[in-house]
Enzyme design. Structure first.
Site, PDB file in Angstrom:
ATOM      1  N   HIS A  64      -4.523   1.671   7.534  1.00  0.00           N
ATOM      2  CA  HIS A  64      -3.137   2.142   7.630  1.00  0.00           C
ATOM      3  C   HIS A  64      -2.911   3.289   6.638  1.00  0.00           C
ATOM      4  CE1 HIS A  64       1.350   1.457   7.992  1.00  0.00           C
ATOM      5  NE2 HIS A  64       1.285   2.087   6.839  1.00  0.00           N
ATOM      6  N   GLU A  65      -3.315   3.074   5.383  1.00  0.00           N
ATOM      7  CA  GLU A  65      -3.096   4.107   4.361  1.00  0.00           C
ATOM      8  C   GLU A  65      -3.964   5.334   4.606  1.00  0.00           C
ATOM      9  OE1 GLU A  65      -0.505   3.854   2.647  1.00  0.00           O
ATOM     10  OE2 GLU A  65      -0.186   1.721   2.981  1.00  0.00           O
ATOM     11  N   GLN A  88       2.956  10.046   0.901  1.00  0.00           N
ATOM     12  CA  GLN A  88       4.249   9.394   1.124  1.00  0.00           C
ATOM     13  C   GLN A  88       5.244   9.695   0.004  1.00  0.00           C
ATOM     14  OE1 GLN A  88       2.268   5.411   2.149  1.00  0.00           O
ATOM     15  NE2 GLN A  88       4.244   5.322   3.208  1.00  0.00           N
ATOM     16  N   HIS A 126      -2.381   7.777   6.882  1.00  0.00           N
ATOM     17  CA  HIS A 126      -1.418   8.666   6.211  1.00  0.00           C
ATOM     18  C   HIS A 126      -2.112   9.916   5.683  1.00  0.00           C
ATOM     19  CE1 HIS A 126       2.351   6.481   6.224  1.00  0.00           C
ATOM     20  NE2 HIS A 126       1.761   5.376   5.793  1.00  0.00           N
ATOM     21  N   GLY A 142       0.832  -1.198   0.000  1.00  0.00           N
ATOM     22  CA  GLY A 142       0.000   0.000   0.000  1.00  0.00           C
ATOM     23  C   GLY A 142       0.864   1.245   0.000  1.00  0.00           C
ATOM     24  N   CYS A 190       5.844  -0.110   7.316  1.00  0.00           N
ATOM     25  CA  CYS A 190       5.498   1.065   6.512  1.00  0.00           C
ATOM     26  C   CYS A 190       6.695   1.452   5.654  1.00  0.00           C
ATOM     27  CB  CYS A 190       5.108   2.220   7.442  1.00  0.00           C
ATOM     28  SG  CYS A 190       4.632   3.722   6.580  1.00  0.00           S
ATOM     29  N   LEU A 191       6.433   1.783   4.390  1.00  0.00           N
ATOM     30  CA  LEU A 191       7.528   2.205   3.509  1.00  0.00           C
ATOM     31  C   LEU A 191       8.181   3.498   4.000  1.00  0.00           C
ATOM     32  CD1 LEU A 191       5.962   1.403   0.002  1.00  0.00           C
ATOM     33  CD2 LEU A 191       7.640   0.064   1.290  1.00  0.00           C
TER      34      LEU A 191
END
Length: 171
Positions: free
Chosen positions: A137-138, A50, A141, A45, A95-96
Site C-alpha cells: 500500500h505504502e 503523503q 504511494h 503506515g 488510507c490517511l
C-alpha cells in the site's frame, strides 16, 4: 513534528517519488515527523509523499496484540524494491489520504523486499499478512498511486460520487 497529511484529490499525491541519496540529519528529521504524523492520526503506515515530500521513504508500525504501537516495532523503509511476490490476499484497506473510506483490495500475500534503513544500511526482508499489505500500500504511494485505483470500475464510480458528496457537505 506532526505534519499535515495531503488528502485526495491533491495533485501531489500523484507524483512519483525519488530515491533518497543522502542518509543525513534531514532524513532523520523527516522520519521522526512521519512517525509522529502517522501515530497522531492513528495510522499504521505513511509514505513521505503523503506529507508533501516526494522521496522513497515509508514508515510502518503495526499495532501489537495489546493495541499499542511501540516505536521498537517501527519499520523505516527507504528506497524499497520488491524482489519477489506471490499468493493473493484480500484485505479491507483505508488510507490517511482518503480519510473515512475503506474497501477491499487484492494484493500479493507474500513479498520480499530490499530497502535501506536511516543510516544507509541495505536490508532484505520477507513479509506476509498485514505487514505485506501495508508495505505494498505504502509503496504504491511512492509511484503516485492510491488504493482506490485498485477498485473495480463500479466501486470506483461509487467512491467518486460519495467522496464528492462528502466534500460538498464538509465545506
Amino acid at each position: 513534528m506532526n505534519r499535515e497529511v495531503l488528502v485526495y484529490p491533491n495533485k501531489l499525491l500523484r507524483e512519483t517519488s525519488k530515491d533518497v541519496m543522502h542518509f543525513d540529519a534531514h532524513l532523520h528529521t523527516l522520519l521522526q515527523d512521519m512517525y509522529d504524523t502517522m501515530v497522531c492520526r492513528e495510522g499504521i503506515g505513511l509514505a513521505a509523499v503523503q506529507i508533501g515530500v516526494p522521496l522513497n521513504v515509508v514508515v510502518i508500525n503495526l499495532v501489537d496484540d495489546e493495541g499499542s504501537q511501540l516505536i521498537e516495532n517501527l519499520y523505516e523503509i527507504i528506497n524499497p524494491v520488491i524482489l519477489e511476490k506471490d499468493g493473493l490476499t484480500i484485505y479491507q484497506e483505508g488510507c490517511l489520504s482518503v480519510p473515512g473510506y475503506y474497501d477491499e483490495v487484492e494484493r500479493a500475500a507474500h513479498i520480499k523486499i530490499s530497502y535501506y534503513d536511516r543510516d544507509g544500511n541495505r536490508h532484505e526482508e520477507e513479509f506476509t499478512d498485514l505487514m505485506a499489505i501495508a508495505v505494498q500500500h505504502e509503496m504504491d504511494h511512492l509511484k503516485g498511486r492510491l488504493f482506490i485505483e485498485k477498485l473495480s470500475y463500479l466501486k470506483r464510480k461509487k467512491f467518486e460520487k460519495e467522496w464528492k458528496k462528502k466534500q460538498k457537505a464538509g465545506k
